[in-house]
Design a protein around this motif. Structure first.
Motif, short mmCIF file in Angstrom:
data_model
loop_
_atom_site.label_atom_id
_atom_site.label_comp_id
_atom_site.label_asym_id
_atom_site.label_seq_id
_atom_site.Cartn_x
_atom_site.Cartn_y
_atom_site.Cartn_z
N ALA A 4 -1.13 7.06 47.41
CA ALA A 4 0.02 6.16 47.32
C ALA A 4 -0.48 4.72 47.36
O ALA A 4 -1.33 4.38 48.17
N GLN A 5 0.05 3.91 46.49
CA GLN A 5 -0.38 2.53 46.42
C GLN A 5 0.80 1.59 46.58
O GLN A 5 1.81 1.73 45.89
N ALA A 6 0.63 0.63 47.47
CA ALA A 6 1.63 -0.42 47.65
C ALA A 6 1.14 -1.65 46.89
O ALA A 6 0.06 -2.17 47.17
N ALA A 7 1.90 -2.09 45.93
CA ALA A 7 1.52 -3.21 45.08
C ALA A 7 2.49 -4.37 45.26
O ALA A 7 3.58 -4.21 45.83
N ILE A 8 2.09 -5.53 44.76
CA ILE A 8 2.89 -6.74 44.86
C ILE A 8 3.02 -7.36 43.48
O ILE A 8 2.06 -7.44 42.73
N ILE A 9 4.25 -7.82 43.18
CA ILE A 9 4.47 -8.65 41.99
C ILE A 9 5.01 -9.99 42.49
O ILE A 9 6.04 -10.05 43.16
N LEU A 10 4.29 -11.06 42.18
CA LEU A 10 4.74 -12.41 42.46
C LEU A 10 5.57 -12.84 41.25
O LEU A 10 5.04 -12.99 40.15
N GLN A 58 2.45 -1.89 34.16
CA GLN A 58 1.00 -1.92 34.42
C GLN A 58 0.69 -1.32 35.79
O GLN A 58 -0.24 -0.54 35.95
N LEU A 59 1.49 -1.68 36.80
CA LEU A 59 1.27 -1.14 38.14
C LEU A 59 1.56 0.35 38.19
O LEU A 59 0.87 1.10 38.88
N ALA A 60 2.58 0.79 37.47
CA ALA A 60 2.89 2.23 37.40
C ALA A 60 1.71 2.98 36.80
O ALA A 60 1.33 4.05 37.29
N ALA A 61 1.13 2.42 35.75
CA ALA A 61 -0.02 3.05 35.10
C ALA A 61 -1.23 3.11 36.03
O ALA A 61 -2.08 4.00 35.90
N GLN A 62 -1.29 2.19 36.99
CA GLN A 62 -2.38 2.17 37.97
C GLN A 62 -2.09 3.07 39.17
O GLN A 62 -2.89 3.17 40.08
N GLY A 63 -0.92 3.70 39.18
CA GLY A 63 -0.59 4.63 40.25
C GLY A 63 0.21 4.07 41.40
O GLY A 63 0.33 4.70 42.45
N ALA A 64 0.79 2.90 41.23
CA ALA A 64 1.60 2.32 42.31
C ALA A 64 2.80 3.21 42.60
O ALA A 64 3.44 3.74 41.70
N THR A 65 3.09 3.39 43.88
CA THR A 65 4.26 4.15 44.29
C THR A 65 5.27 3.28 45.02
O THR A 65 6.41 3.68 45.21
N GLN A 66 4.83 2.11 45.46
CA GLN A 66 5.71 1.13 46.10
C GLN A 66 5.36 -0.24 45.54
O GLN A 66 4.18 -0.60 45.47
N VAL A 67 6.37 -0.99 45.15
CA VAL A 67 6.15 -2.33 44.62
C VAL A 67 7.07 -3.30 45.34
O VAL A 67 8.28 -3.11 45.38
N THR A 68 6.47 -4.34 45.92
CA THR A 68 7.24 -5.41 46.52
C THR A 68 7.29 -6.56 45.53
O THR A 68 6.24 -7.06 45.10
N VAL A 69 8.50 -6.96 45.17
CA VAL A 69 8.70 -8.09 44.28
C VAL A 69 8.98 -9.31 45.16
O VAL A 69 9.90 -9.29 45.97
N VAL A 70 8.14 -10.34 45.00
CA VAL A 70 8.27 -11.55 45.81
C VAL A 70 8.77 -12.68 44.92
O VAL A 70 8.02 -13.19 44.09
N PRO A 71 10.04 -13.07 45.07
CA PRO A 71 10.56 -14.19 44.27
C PRO A 71 9.91 -15.49 44.74
O PRO A 71 10.13 -15.93 45.87
N MET A 72 9.11 -16.09 43.88
CA MET A 72 8.38 -17.30 44.22
C MET A 72 9.22 -18.54 43.89
O MET A 72 8.81 -19.43 43.16
N PHE A 73 10.43 -18.56 44.46
CA PHE A 73 11.37 -19.65 44.28
C PHE A 73 11.59 -20.34 45.62
O PHE A 73 11.53 -19.68 46.67
N LEU A 74 11.89 -21.64 45.59
CA LEU A 74 12.16 -22.35 46.84
C LEU A 74 13.48 -21.92 47.45
O LEU A 74 13.64 -21.95 48.66
N GLY A 75 14.43 -21.51 46.64
CA GLY A 75 15.72 -21.07 47.15
C GLY A 75 16.26 -19.93 46.33
O GLY A 75 15.70 -19.56 45.29
N THR A 76 17.36 -19.36 46.80
CA THR A 76 17.99 -18.26 46.08
C THR A 76 19.04 -18.84 45.14
O THR A 76 20.21 -18.91 45.47
N GLY A 77 18.58 -19.26 43.98
CA GLY A 77 19.47 -19.77 42.95
C GLY A 77 19.90 -18.65 42.03
O GLY A 77 19.77 -17.46 42.35
N LYS A 78 20.40 -19.03 40.87
CA LYS A 78 20.92 -18.06 39.92
C LYS A 78 19.89 -17.00 39.53
O LYS A 78 20.22 -15.81 39.44
#
Length: 126
Positions: A4-10, A58-78
């Motif tokens: 199981a792989q935990a991956a990150i998407i910025l 790409q992460l799925a092809a590498q075997g990721a089973t968990q992906v954390t998406v990190v919104p690289m925004f200063l605030g929660t806009g639209k």
């Protein structure tokens, strides 16, 4: 069988200017250096590649089973409030074997706001 792989998407907005991406890619490089076995990719809403869907593929092809998406925004806009949930809904449909978790916008983390305040108060070095 892969582990199981935990991956990150910025996840950021994107820009046509390649220099705009340098700080985001520096964050990804820092994560890769700190956690060499943890896949990390940058993804963009528009104006440059890869898209969020392409990065997830790409992460799925590498075997990721968990992906954390990190919104690289200063605030929660639209983009973080409206666009990102729809994109993540599509990811969940396309990759039912992967758990997707979305963090709050990075700029809303109290550690980040404290660091930005600290940087803003620094005495200029002339």
């Amino acid at each position: 069988m892969q582990q199981a792989q935990a991956a990150i998407i910025l996840f950021a907005h994107g820009s046509r200017d390649p220099l705009w991406r340098v700080p985001l890619e520096a964050v990804a490089s820092h994560i890769a250096a700190q956690q060499p076995g943890r896949p990390v990719l940058c993804a963009y809403l528009e104006l440059c590649t890869p898209s969020l869907a392409d990065a997830a593929q790409q992460l799925a092809a590498q075997g990721a089973t968990q992906v954390t998406v990190v919104p690289m925004f200063l605030g929660t806009g639209k983009h973080a409030r409206e666009d990102l949930p729809l994109l993540v809904q599509d990811l969940r449909a396309a990759h039912p074997g992967i758990q997707f978790h979305v963090q709050t916008a990075i700029g809303e983390d109290p550690r980040m706001t404290a660091l930005m305040a600290e940087i803003a108060c620094e005495t200029p070095q002339n």
